[in-house]
Design a protein around this motif. Structure first.
Motif, short mmCIF file in Angstrom:
data_model
loop_
_atom_site.label_atom_id
_atom_site.label_comp_id
_atom_site.label_asym_id
_atom_site.label_seq_id
_atom_site.Cartn_x
_atom_site.Cartn_y
_atom_site.Cartn_z
N LYS A 34 -2.75 -2.37 3.21
CA LYS A 34 -2.87 -1.11 3.96
C LYS A 34 -3.66 -1.28 5.25
O LYS A 34 -3.55 -0.45 6.15
CB LYS A 34 -3.53 -0.04 3.09
CG LYS A 34 -2.65 0.38 1.93
CD LYS A 34 -3.33 1.39 1.04
CE LYS A 34 -2.41 1.75 -0.11
NZ LYS A 34 -3.02 2.73 -1.01
N THR A 35 -4.43 -2.35 5.36
CA THR A 35 -5.23 -2.58 6.56
C THR A 35 -4.56 -3.53 7.54
O THR A 35 -5.10 -3.78 8.61
CB THR A 35 -6.62 -3.16 6.19
OG1 THR A 35 -6.44 -4.47 5.64
CG2 THR A 35 -7.34 -2.26 5.20
N GLN A 36 -3.40 -4.05 7.19
CA GLN A 36 -2.74 -5.06 8.01
C GLN A 36 -1.84 -4.40 9.06
O GLN A 36 -0.87 -3.73 8.72
CB GLN A 36 -1.93 -6.03 7.15
CG GLN A 36 -2.77 -6.76 6.13
CD GLN A 36 -3.99 -7.39 6.75
OE1 GLN A 36 -3.90 -8.25 7.62
NE2 GLN A 36 -5.17 -6.97 6.32
N MET A 37 -2.18 -4.60 10.32
CA MET A 37 -1.41 -4.02 11.42
C MET A 37 -0.71 -5.09 12.24
O MET A 37 -0.54 -4.99 13.44
CB MET A 37 -2.32 -3.16 12.32
CG MET A 37 -2.83 -1.93 11.63
SD MET A 37 -1.45 -0.83 11.19
CE MET A 37 -2.09 -0.08 9.71
N LEU A 75 5.40 -0.77 -0.42
CA LEU A 75 4.11 -0.89 0.26
C LEU A 75 4.14 -1.97 1.32
O LEU A 75 3.32 -1.99 2.24
CB LEU A 75 3.00 -1.18 -0.75
CG LEU A 75 2.77 -0.08 -1.79
CD1 LEU A 75 1.74 -0.51 -2.81
CD2 LEU A 75 2.35 1.22 -1.12
N ILE A 76 5.11 -2.90 1.20
CA ILE A 76 5.33 -3.94 2.20
C ILE A 76 6.83 -4.10 2.41
O ILE A 76 7.64 -3.73 1.54
CB ILE A 76 4.70 -5.29 1.80
CG1 ILE A 76 5.32 -5.84 0.52
CG2 ILE A 76 3.20 -5.19 1.69
CD1 ILE A 76 4.89 -7.27 0.18
N SER A 100 3.13 -4.21 6.47
CA SER A 100 2.71 -3.14 5.57
C SER A 100 3.45 -1.85 5.89
O SER A 100 3.99 -1.68 7.00
CB SER A 100 1.21 -2.90 5.71
OG SER A 100 0.91 -2.40 7.01
N LEU A 101 3.47 -0.94 4.95
CA LEU A 101 4.04 0.38 5.17
C LEU A 101 3.34 1.05 6.35
O LEU A 101 3.99 1.64 7.22
CB LEU A 101 3.90 1.24 3.91
CG LEU A 101 4.26 2.72 4.06
CD1 LEU A 101 5.72 2.89 4.44
CD2 LEU A 101 3.95 3.48 2.77
N GLU A 102 2.04 0.95 6.41
CA GLU A 102 1.27 1.58 7.48
C GLU A 102 1.66 1.03 8.85
O GLU A 102 1.82 1.79 9.81
CB GLU A 102 -0.23 1.38 7.24
CG GLU A 102 -0.79 2.20 6.09
CD GLU A 102 -0.39 1.69 4.70
OE1 GLU A 102 -0.56 2.46 3.74
OE2 GLU A 102 0.09 0.55 4.56
N TYR A 103 1.85 -0.28 8.94
CA TYR A 103 2.25 -0.89 10.20
C TYR A 103 3.67 -0.47 10.57
O TYR A 103 3.95 -0.18 11.72
CB TYR A 103 2.12 -2.40 10.09
CG TYR A 103 2.44 -3.15 11.37
CD1 TYR A 103 1.77 -2.87 12.55
CD2 TYR A 103 3.41 -4.14 11.38
CE1 TYR A 103 2.06 -3.56 13.72
CE2 TYR A 103 3.69 -4.84 12.54
CZ TYR A 103 3.02 -4.54 13.70
OH TYR A 103 3.31 -5.23 14.86
N ARG A 104 4.52 -0.42 9.58
CA ARG A 104 5.90 0.00 9.83
C ARG A 104 5.95 1.44 10.36
O ARG A 104 6.67 1.74 11.30
CB ARG A 104 6.73 -0.11 8.55
CG ARG A 104 8.18 0.22 8.73
CD ARG A 104 8.93 0.04 7.44
NE ARG A 104 10.35 0.21 7.66
CZ ARG A 104 11.25 0.20 6.73
NH1 ARG A 104 10.90 0.00 5.47
NH2 ARG A 104 12.52 0.37 7.00
N LEU A 105 5.17 2.32 9.75
CA LEU A 105 5.13 3.71 10.20
C LEU A 105 4.58 3.81 11.62
O LEU A 105 5.06 4.60 12.44
CB LEU A 105 4.31 4.56 9.24
CG LEU A 105 4.92 4.75 7.84
CD1 LEU A 105 3.93 5.48 6.93
CD2 LEU A 105 6.25 5.47 7.91
#
Length: 123
Positions: A34-37, A75-76, A100-105
């Motif tokens: 979740k912290t990987q950008m 999540l990835i 990561s999901l966060e980076y994708r978003l």
């Protein structure tokens, strides 16, 4: 048995034979991704896991098992790219790059912002 089925069985066997390590690594990975950008590899996860002071698992292959579950839980995501391993013991074998999901978003949000245009009408 297909290659996909063989791989799935191997991943399951590693997780089943190392349940405590698998559980600990997966819990760490779930938070860490979740912290990987930027894109990352299994080696990056492994290094972060050790840097956090966690003990080495009895079977190093257990680091690959959480990726299957992280991917299944969305999540990835696989970038469909690879990077040569920097681990000398891996002899530069190719490693899959993940995001990561966060980076994708974040990427999707940035892409949609850049698609907004301003129309100017000059008389």
């Amino acid at each position: 048995m297909s290659n996909f089925e063989i791989t799935n069985q191997a991943v399951k066997d590693v997780a089943d034979n190392n349940p405590e390590h698998y559980k600990n690594i997966y819990a760490f990975a779930e938070k860490w991704v979740k912290t990987q950008m930027k894109p990352f590899t299994a080696d990056d996860l492994k290094q972060a896991y050790f840097d956090a002071g966690n003990p080495a698992p009895s079977q190093p292959a257990v680091f690959g098992a959480p990726f299957r579950k992280l991917s299944k839980n969305k999540l990835i995501f696989d970038t469909e790219r690879t990077k040569k391993s920097e681990n000398p013991q891996a002899h530069q074998r190719p490693l899959r790059l993940w995001i990561s999901l966060e980076y994708r978003l974040k990427q999707q949000s940035n892409a949609s912002k850049s698609n907004h245009t301003i129309d100017m009408f000059l008389d």
